[in-house]
Design an enzyme around this catalytic site. Structure first.
Site, PDB file in Angstrom:
ATOM      1  N   LYS A 187      -1.792  -6.884   2.403  1.00  0.00           N
ATOM      2  CA  LYS A 187      -2.621  -6.627   1.218  1.00  0.00           C
ATOM      3  C   LYS A 187      -2.166  -7.356  -0.046  1.00  0.00           C
ATOM      4  O   LYS A 187      -2.495  -8.522  -0.235  1.00  0.00           O
ATOM      5  CB  LYS A 187      -2.693  -5.115   0.953  1.00  0.00           C
ATOM      6  CG  LYS A 187      -3.260  -4.340   2.162  1.00  0.00           C
ATOM      7  CD  LYS A 187      -3.624  -2.927   1.809  1.00  0.00           C
ATOM      8  CE  LYS A 187      -3.862  -2.032   2.995  1.00  0.00           C
ATOM      9  NZ  LYS A 187      -5.123  -2.251   3.702  1.00  0.00           N
ATOM     10  N   TYR A 244      -0.990   5.202  10.032  1.00  0.00           N
ATOM     11  CA  TYR A 244      -1.837   4.094  10.475  1.00  0.00           C
ATOM     12  C   TYR A 244      -1.079   2.784  10.326  1.00  0.00           C
ATOM     13  O   TYR A 244      -0.500   2.507   9.276  1.00  0.00           O
ATOM     14  CB  TYR A 244      -3.126   4.034   9.640  1.00  0.00           C
ATOM     15  CG  TYR A 244      -4.066   2.933  10.073  1.00  0.00           C
ATOM     16  CD1 TYR A 244      -4.756   3.017  11.272  1.00  0.00           C
ATOM     17  CD2 TYR A 244      -4.248   1.795   9.285  1.00  0.00           C
ATOM     18  CE1 TYR A 244      -5.605   1.993  11.691  1.00  0.00           C
ATOM     19  CE2 TYR A 244      -5.108   0.774   9.694  1.00  0.00           C
ATOM     20  CZ  TYR A 244      -5.778   0.879  10.899  1.00  0.00           C
ATOM     21  OH  TYR A 244      -6.614  -0.128  11.301  1.00  0.00           O
ATOM     22  N   ASP A 263       6.543   0.605   7.156  1.00  0.00           N
ATOM     23  CA  ASP A 263       5.291  -0.124   7.015  1.00  0.00           C
ATOM     24  C   ASP A 263       4.851   0.008   5.555  1.00  0.00           C
ATOM     25  O   ASP A 263       4.293   1.019   5.142  1.00  0.00           O
ATOM     26  CB  ASP A 263       4.239   0.455   7.978  1.00  0.00           C
ATOM     27  CG  ASP A 263       2.914  -0.276   7.879  1.00  0.00           C
ATOM     28  OD1 ASP A 263       2.788  -1.176   7.030  1.00  0.00           O
ATOM     29  OD2 ASP A 263       1.998   0.064   8.655  1.00  0.00           O
TER      30      ASP A 263
END
Ligand SMILES: Cc1ncc(COP(=O)(O)O)c(C=O)c1O
Length: 330
Positions: free
Chosen positions: A171, A48, A143
């Site tokens: 994040k 994702y 990522d």
């Protein structure tokens, strides 16, 4: 904040801030295409990278063959430029390179899959990705939106010693404020406008509120002993595993440092196929029963549990107690 990240993460020579992880991977992908002049991107089945068109490719065998978008609204022309490989299967990746020789701009992957539960890299998979991308003059993008600064004051890449060309983060580096970051090799980043011809911008990119929150968070993290959260997760895993055997449940736990997931599956899970073969109904039951007992797990088999520095010994005991009752019922 940029300097702190650059100093902490080996491969990042220059970087740009964005407002989300989605933007970070979108820009990194465009940059890889602009830099290499190549069209295709390889992503992993079950990986994702946010909610933009180049990342929303449905995982599954039909997708791999035809490039069918998982979300309505993604034009087929777009989804066909994103090829899906199997995580932990270097051969599946090399096959894509052989089929699309000299046309693949980059491979993008979470170094540890964290969005279909936790899946650890095995058999030097990340090293193989580095070798394959180099062999075919393609870029490797890690990522690290989940893994950045999570297991240490660095990226997962620094722990395993694999240097990607570009990295994305989010994040943690925003300390709870909206953030994303893409960065990497100086010569590649030089292609970003205004110096180069790959456009990237955002009204709120690098905004003072986010930068302050990120600096404050990384300042706090710098002095922390990350082994304490790994240790917490290790002990929790051990205790949960003994409950799983005591109640004879078909379940297996994957853990990477301080993140873990329980799969209701009697086999070890090492890829998307394994993860999706798990009993999701049982997971959902567990989620609701745990919630009733005040333990808030992520609500899906295909998410991840994270231990934070805020978790205490009391939390550990409460989690194990709740589990004991829940697994007995299950
Ligand atoms: C690995 C990974 N990349 C990208 C993203 C997208 O980040 P954002 O939700 O900030 O757009 C996420 C979000 O969970 C993620 O886990």
């Amino acid at each position: 904040l940029g300097k702190t990240i650059k100093n902490a993460v080996g491969s990042i020579e220059r970087l740009r801030f964005t407002n989300s992880g989605t933007e970070a991977t979108m820009h990194a992908i465009r940059l890889a295409r602009g830099f290499t002049g190549k069209k295709y991107i390889v992503k992993m089945e079950g990986g994702y990278h946010g909610a933009h068109d180049y990342a929303l490719i449905k995982s599954g065998s039909g997708t791999m063959t035809f490039g069918v978008p998982s979300s309505a609204g993604v034009p087929e022309e777009v989804s066909r430029t994103v090829l899906v490989g199997r995580y932990n299967d270097a051969e599946s990746i090399e096959k894509l390179f052989k089929e699309h020789r000299n046309e693949i701009a980059a491979v993008i992957t979470e170094p540890v899959l964290g969005n279909i539960g936790v899946i650890n890299p095995e058999n030097d998979f990340l090293k193989s990705l580095r070798e394959i991308t180099e062999k075919y003059s393609s870029l490797l993008i890690f990522d690290e939106v989940i893994t950045g600064f999570r297991f240490g004051f660095k990226g997962y890449q620094d722990i395993v010693g694999i240097k990607p060309d570009l990295t994305t983060m989010g994040k943690i580096i925003g300390g709870g404020a909206p953030v994303g970051m893409f960065g990497g090799r100086e010569d590649i980043m030089a292609h970003v406008a205004p110096q180069g011809d790959v456009y990237e911008a955002g009204t709120f990119s690098g905004n003072p509120l986010t930068m302050a929150a990120g600096i404050a968070t990384l300042d706090q993290l710098k002095g922390k002993d990350y082994s304490s959260i790994t240790n917490y997760a290790t002990r929790l895993e051990e205790k949960l595993n003994s409950l799983i055997s005591e109640y004879n449940i078909d379940a297996t736990i994957n853990r990477c440092h301080s993140m873990f997931q329980i799969f209701f599956n009697k086999n070890k899970v090492k890829d998307y196929t394994g993860a999706t073969a798990s009993d999701t109904e049982k997971f959902n039951k567990m989620f609701h029963m745990l919630l009733e007992k005040g333990i808030f797990f992520p609500p899906s088999q295909f998410e991840t549990e994270f231990v934070s520095f805020a978790h205490s010994e009391t939390d550990l005991e409460a989690t194990v107690d709740a589990f004991s009752t829940v697994l007995k019922c299950l």
